[in-house]
Design an enzyme around this catalytic site. Structure first.
Site, PDB file in Angstrom:
ATOM      1  N   LEU A   1       0.836  -1.206   0.000  1.00 58.58           N
ATOM      2  CA  LEU A   1       0.000   0.000   0.000  1.00 58.58           C
ATOM      3  C   LEU A   1       0.870   1.254   0.000  1.00 58.58           C
ATOM      4  CD1 LEU A   1      -2.757   1.440   0.211  1.00 58.58           C
ATOM      5  CD2 LEU A   1      -2.541   1.238   2.718  1.00 58.58           C
TER       6      LEU A   1
ATOM      7  N   CYS B   1      -7.860  -3.517   6.373  1.00 63.07           N
ATOM      8  CA  CYS B   1      -6.724  -4.374   6.695  1.00 63.07           C
ATOM      9  C   CYS B   1      -5.808  -3.695   7.708  1.00 63.07           C
ATOM     10  CB  CYS B   1      -5.943  -4.711   5.434  1.00 63.07           C
ATOM     11  SG  CYS B   1      -6.910  -5.515   4.133  1.00 63.07           S
TER      12      CYS B   1
ATOM     13  N   ASN C   1      -6.644  -1.611   9.988  1.00 64.34           N
ATOM     14  CA  ASN C   1      -7.253  -1.678  11.315  1.00 64.34           C
ATOM     15  C   ASN C   1      -6.984  -3.016  11.985  1.00 64.34           C
ATOM     16  OD1 ASN C   1      -8.407   0.725  12.214  1.00 64.34           O
ATOM     17  ND2 ASN C   1     -10.186   0.495  10.896  1.00 64.34           N
TER      18      ASN C   1
ATOM     19  N   GLN D   1      15.294   5.769  45.892  1.00 60.46           N
ATOM     20  CA  GLN D   1      13.959   6.335  45.698  1.00 60.46           C
ATOM     21  C   GLN D   1      13.698   6.705  44.239  1.00 60.46           C
ATOM     22  OE1 GLN D   1      13.332   9.570  48.429  1.00 60.46           O
ATOM     23  NE2 GLN D   1      13.192   8.236  50.230  1.00 60.46           N
TER      24      GLN D   1
ATOM     25  N   LEU E   1      19.691   1.858  33.117  1.00 60.93           N
ATOM     26  CA  LEU E   1      20.780   0.947  32.786  1.00 60.93           C
ATOM     27  C   LEU E   1      22.094   1.671  32.535  1.00 60.93           C
ATOM     28  CD1 LEU E   1      18.377  -1.065  32.456  1.00 60.93           C
ATOM     29  CD2 LEU E   1      19.713  -2.129  30.644  1.00 60.93           C
TER      30      LEU E   1
ATOM     31  N   GLU F   1       1.577   2.169   9.958  1.00 58.89           N
ATOM     32  CA  GLU F   1       0.160   1.855  10.133  1.00 58.89           C
ATOM     33  C   GLU F   1      -0.569   2.953  10.900  1.00 58.89           C
ATOM     34  OE1 GLU F   1      -0.362  -2.228  11.365  1.00 58.89           O
ATOM     35  OE2 GLU F   1       1.351  -2.813  10.144  1.00 58.89           O
TER      36      GLU F   1
ATOM     37  N   PHE G   1      -8.124  16.485   8.531  1.00 63.32           N
ATOM     38  CA  PHE G   1      -7.047  15.948   7.714  1.00 63.32           C
ATOM     39  C   PHE G   1      -6.688  16.876   6.568  1.00 63.32           C
ATOM     40  CE2 PHE G   1      -8.396  12.071   9.837  1.00 63.32           C
ATOM     41  CZ  PHE G   1      -7.189  11.462  10.106  1.00 63.32           C
TER      42      PHE G   1
END
Length: 388
Positions: free
Chosen positions: A135, A242, A244, A283, A342, A367, A387
């Site tokens: 698409l 598709c 969705n 803490q 980390l 998507e 939009f």
């Protein structure tokens, strides 16, 4: 005894025994088969998709929420939980499964002819054939109506010209579901990738989703028979339906990446000694992990709720946007915060957090970008289209 974030929220109490069993089966598989190798695959920029697909098929994970044609026919919630466990290892692995099942297979299952379903779905469910979904184009992402790929009739045949970009599974696919402009509107086509005029090249130099095969598809006067078209839909309703389906998997999947980051960080903080104390005893550390566990738990509660709505046939596109926006936004924030705990170790592939953070940069965009989902929700709340 320390609790895990899912125990803190008693998530298991919301799941059926079958759903918990599916989740544990997927977790066991990926921990044994994929987790020991995923950092190396990410570093090398590859994924052994052809080896993994039949194994995923034997577990029933490919098109698992579809009915018939060799598909498992599980609940949507069970599918979501599987996506969570897959993405807890790597977003690239979940992308392989969700593009196969929720994009390529769903398109054929929902909009294809009976002949197309019988030809492709059993092989795709078994992992014997890999599918991709064409698409997106280089200049047509969030606005699929701007696509330039075109199909024209030539006698009884169709002739396809154009290209698609950022196509997961594209370099190894056996079949592509390709969407193109026609004189009738946007139509979908089932395209075997060995058709003359079809080429797929891998997108190089990615810094995200490296353990995923991403391709650019090109169609040069590619000739298809009349029965290659998906007969049951015309217009953007087809590809958007598709998307969705795939976005639903991301609602759960992104939270898997977040959970893995938090689990790794909690283990690291317990073992890391600083100023003659465990890092976990400070803490600021506890404040950070508490906030992250809260957002992860809220995301899981929303995901399970949306799964139940989908299983009842009541899930709306706006609710999918709510879930995708929340899960990905919070997951990437959790991954980044975990990296701070980390320290320097967080930038290495010895720990998963920066790998997940890099992957989630793609999940944030594909998507439906966060901005697109904000506008979908905004339209639902205001009744105004923003939009254009």
């Amino acid at each position: 005894m320390a609790l895990s974030p899912t125990e803190l929220f008693a998530i298991d109490s919301l799941l059926s025994e079958e759903e918990r069993t599916i989740r544990e089966t997927v977790r066991s598989f990926v921990d044994i088969r994929v987790r020991p190798h995923i950092a190396d695959w990410f570093e090398a920029g590859t994924l052994p998709a052809r080896e993994l697909a039949p194994e995923l098929g034997r577990l029933g994970l490919l098109g698992m929420h579809l009915e018939g044609y060799g598909c498992a026919g599980t609940s949507a919630t069970a599918y979501g939980l599987a996506c969570l466990e897959l993405e807890a290892v790597d977003s690239g692995l979940r992308s392989l499964v969700s593009v196969q099942g929720s994009l390529a297979m769903f398109a054929i299952h929902r909009w294809g002819s009976e002949e197309q379903r019988r030809e492709w779905l059993p092989r795709m469910a078994a992992g014997e054939a890999i599918g991709c979904f064409g698409l997106t184009e280089a200049d047509a992402g969030s606005d699929p109506a701007a696509m330039r790929t075109r199909a024209r009739r030539d006698g009884d045949d169709w002739v396809l010209d154009g290209s698609k970009m950022w196509i997961t599974n594209g370099p190894v696919a056996d079949v592509a579901v390709v969407w193109a402009r026609t004189d009738e509107g946007v139509r979908g086509f089932v395209v075997p990738t060995d058709t003359p005029g079809f080429t797929a090249v891998e997108v190089p130099r990615k810094l995200s989703l490296r353990a995923s095969l991403t391709g650019e598809l090109s169609f040069d006067s590619l000739r298809l028979p009349a029965d290659a078209v998906l007969p049951e839909v015309t217009g953007l309703r087809g590809p958007l339906s598709c998307l969705n389906e795939a976005r639903f998997g991301i609602i759960f999947g992104a939270l898997g990446a977040a959970r893995d980051c938090l689990d790794a960080t909690l283990a690291y903080a317990a073992d890391r000694s600083i100023f003659e104390r465990p890092l976990s005893s400070f803490q600021l550390t506890q404040a950070k992990v508490a906030d992250m566990a809260l957002e992860l738990g809220k995301g899981l509660l929303l995901a399970v709720h949306l799964g139940r709505l989908k299983d009842d046939g009541r899930l709306t596109p706006e609710q999918v946007s709510l879930g995708k926006l929340n899960s990905v936004r919070e997951a990437i924030a959790i991954a980044r915060e975990c990296r701070t705990l980390l320290g320097a170790a967080g930038i290495t592939l010895d720990y998963p957090v920066l790998r997940h953070a890099l992957n989630l940069e793609s999940v944030l965009t594909y998507e439906g970008t966060s901005e697109v989902h904000q506008l979908v929700i905004g339209k639902a709340l205001t009744g105004e289209q923003a939009f254009r």
